[in-house]
Design an enzyme around this catalytic site. Structure first.
Site, mmCIF file in Angstrom:
data_model
loop_
_atom_site.group_PDB
_atom_site.id
_atom_site.type_symbol
_atom_site.label_atom_id
_atom_site.label_comp_id
_atom_site.label_asym_id
_atom_site.label_seq_id
_atom_site.Cartn_x
_atom_site.Cartn_y
_atom_site.Cartn_z
ATOM 1 N N ASP A 45 36.541 48.403 34.619
ATOM 2 C CA ASP A 45 35.852 47.552 33.641
ATOM 3 C C ASP A 45 36.293 46.088 33.793
ATOM 4 O O ASP A 45 35.787 45.200 33.112
ATOM 5 C CB ASP A 45 36.049 48.064 32.207
ATOM 6 C CG ASP A 45 37.502 48.124 31.770
ATOM 7 O OD1 ASP A 45 38.389 47.779 32.578
ATOM 8 O OD2 ASP A 45 37.746 48.512 30.606
ATOM 9 N N SER A 46 37.201 45.836 34.765
ATOM 10 C CA SER A 46 37.541 44.451 35.120
ATOM 11 C C SER A 46 36.305 43.704 35.599
ATOM 12 O O SER A 46 36.290 42.478 35.631
ATOM 13 C CB SER A 46 38.633 44.427 36.201
ATOM 14 O OG SER A 46 38.281 45.240 37.294
ATOM 15 N N ASP A 84 35.735 53.970 35.246
ATOM 16 C CA ASP A 84 36.565 53.450 34.154
ATOM 17 C C ASP A 84 35.789 53.564 32.837
ATOM 18 O O ASP A 84 34.736 52.936 32.677
ATOM 19 C CB ASP A 84 36.885 51.971 34.454
ATOM 20 C CG ASP A 84 38.192 51.528 33.844
ATOM 21 O OD1 ASP A 84 38.865 52.353 33.210
ATOM 22 O OD2 ASP A 84 38.537 50.345 34.020
ATOM 23 N N LYS A 113 38.609 57.480 34.138
ATOM 24 C CA LYS A 113 39.924 56.947 33.733
ATOM 25 C C LYS A 113 39.832 56.443 32.303
ATOM 26 O O LYS A 113 38.818 55.841 31.928
ATOM 27 C CB LYS A 113 40.316 55.795 34.663
ATOM 28 C CG LYS A 113 41.506 54.971 34.177
ATOM 29 C CD LYS A 113 41.969 53.987 35.223
ATOM 30 C CE LYS A 113 41.351 52.615 35.147
ATOM 31 N NZ LYS A 113 41.658 51.858 33.913
ATOM 32 N N GLU A 115 42.335 54.544 29.068
ATOM 33 C CA GLU A 115 43.598 53.897 28.723
ATOM 34 C C GLU A 115 44.240 54.568 27.515
ATOM 35 O O GLU A 115 43.541 54.903 26.549
ATOM 36 C CB GLU A 115 43.354 52.403 28.415
ATOM 37 C CG GLU A 115 42.925 51.617 29.639
ATOM 38 C CD GLU A 115 42.736 50.129 29.362
ATOM 39 O OE1 GLU A 115 43.201 49.632 28.304
ATOM 40 O OE2 GLU A 115 42.136 49.458 30.218
ATOM 41 N N GLU A 182 50.402 50.184 34.744
ATOM 42 C CA GLU A 182 50.173 48.748 34.945
ATOM 43 C C GLU A 182 51.232 47.906 34.220
ATOM 44 O O GLU A 182 51.637 48.230 33.093
ATOM 45 C CB GLU A 182 48.773 48.381 34.413
ATOM 46 C CG GLU A 182 48.465 46.893 34.542
ATOM 47 C CD GLU A 182 47.004 46.524 34.343
ATOM 48 O OE1 GLU A 182 46.162 47.431 34.112
ATOM 49 O OE2 GLU A 182 46.710 45.316 34.416
#
Ligand code: KIV
Length: 264
Positions: A45-46, A84, A113, A115, A182
């Site tokens: 999602d960057s 993501d 993925k 978070e 991270e």
């Protein structure tokens, strides 16, 4: 396809101490280039920052992620592709399953993925039970940037370090197939990598993880608004492209292009 990277291969790479290489990609063009050499492509999602020009990742949507992931899976044969889950798409287990199922069905991706640490274990367990492979993302979580008031390195003291290790173990227990860690001190990443049996991929986490991930536009020099210490720049892409386009402009203005070589 025979040489396709699978979860089994990733697991074997951890056991055999072969480093796993992950890079982000958001489109078919770059995915087809990266497919020749990397093990995993993350449609991160960057993209909301480098492609959409937003200040953070939080406004990325499922539709946006699906659009980009479809482009990536179309042009990848060998690489394992990771989706993501965007902010707000996995706030409870039913919603997470609905969105992860969409990702699987509409993009052909290999895993998703999300978070979070042990607070997300129930969601990871539910997805896993429903045949969705899940990568956890611990340590610095970019989707928490607004609630935490910025990005900051995690695991600075023993309490934070213990917390991250507990998160890693809880996610593995819940069924996560791999972890991304991270923005942590290298000793934290080392402990996490040695505390779980699943592959641990680091970003800004030192050399001791099972693999590394970088955002393509950072490492190739296309995104210079924010350059964290951990990014090694392998190409000055922005300058190379800028110079080439300037040359094109000069050629067109001067009438040098198109000459007879480029004319029917
Ligand atoms: O969105 C992304 O590119 C990521 C990486 C920073 C791991 O989550």
């Amino acid at each position: 396809m025979n040489n396709k990277i699978t979860l089994k291969k990733l697991q074997k790479m951890k056991i055999q101490k072969q480093k796993i290489v992950m890079i982000t990609a958001y489109d078919a063009l770059f995915a087809s280039i990266f497919d020749k050499s990397v093990d995993i492509i993350l449609v991160g999602d960057s993209l909301n920052m480098s492609f959409s020009g937003e200040n953070d990742t939080l406004s990325a949507t499922m539709d946006q992620m699906i659009y980009h992931t479809k482009a990536v899976t179309k042009k990848t044969d060998k690489t394992f592709v990771l989706f993501d889950m965007p902010f707000g798409s996995y706030t409870d287990k039913k919603k997470a399953l609905k969105n992860a199922t969409r990702a699987y069905q509409e993009t052909g991706v290999d895993a998703v993925k999300l978070e979070g640490g042990r607070e997300k274990a129930k969601i990871v367990k539910y997805l896993t039970k429903n045949a969705i492979a899940v990568f956890g993302h611990i340590g610095l979580k970019p989707q928490s940037v607004r609630s935490e008031g910025g990005y900051s390195i995690k695991g600075r003291d023993s309490k934070e370090k213990d917390d991250i290790i507990k998160n890693a173990i809880a996610l593995e227990k819940a069924g996560a197939v791999a972890l991304i860690i991270e923005g942590v001190k290298p000793d934290v990443a080392f402990e996490v990598t040695n505390s779980v049996n699943i592959p641990v991929i680091g970003i800004g986490a030192g050399v001791d993880c099972d693999g590394q991930v970088l955002v393509w536009s950072d490492m190739l020099g296309f995104y210079d608004e924010f350059m964290p210490k951990f990014v090694k720049q392998y190409l000055d892409g922005g300058k190379l492209v800028g110079d080439a386009v300037e040359e094109y402009v000069k050629d067109v203005k001067s009438g040098e292009f198109p000459n007879l070589d480029y004319t029917y």
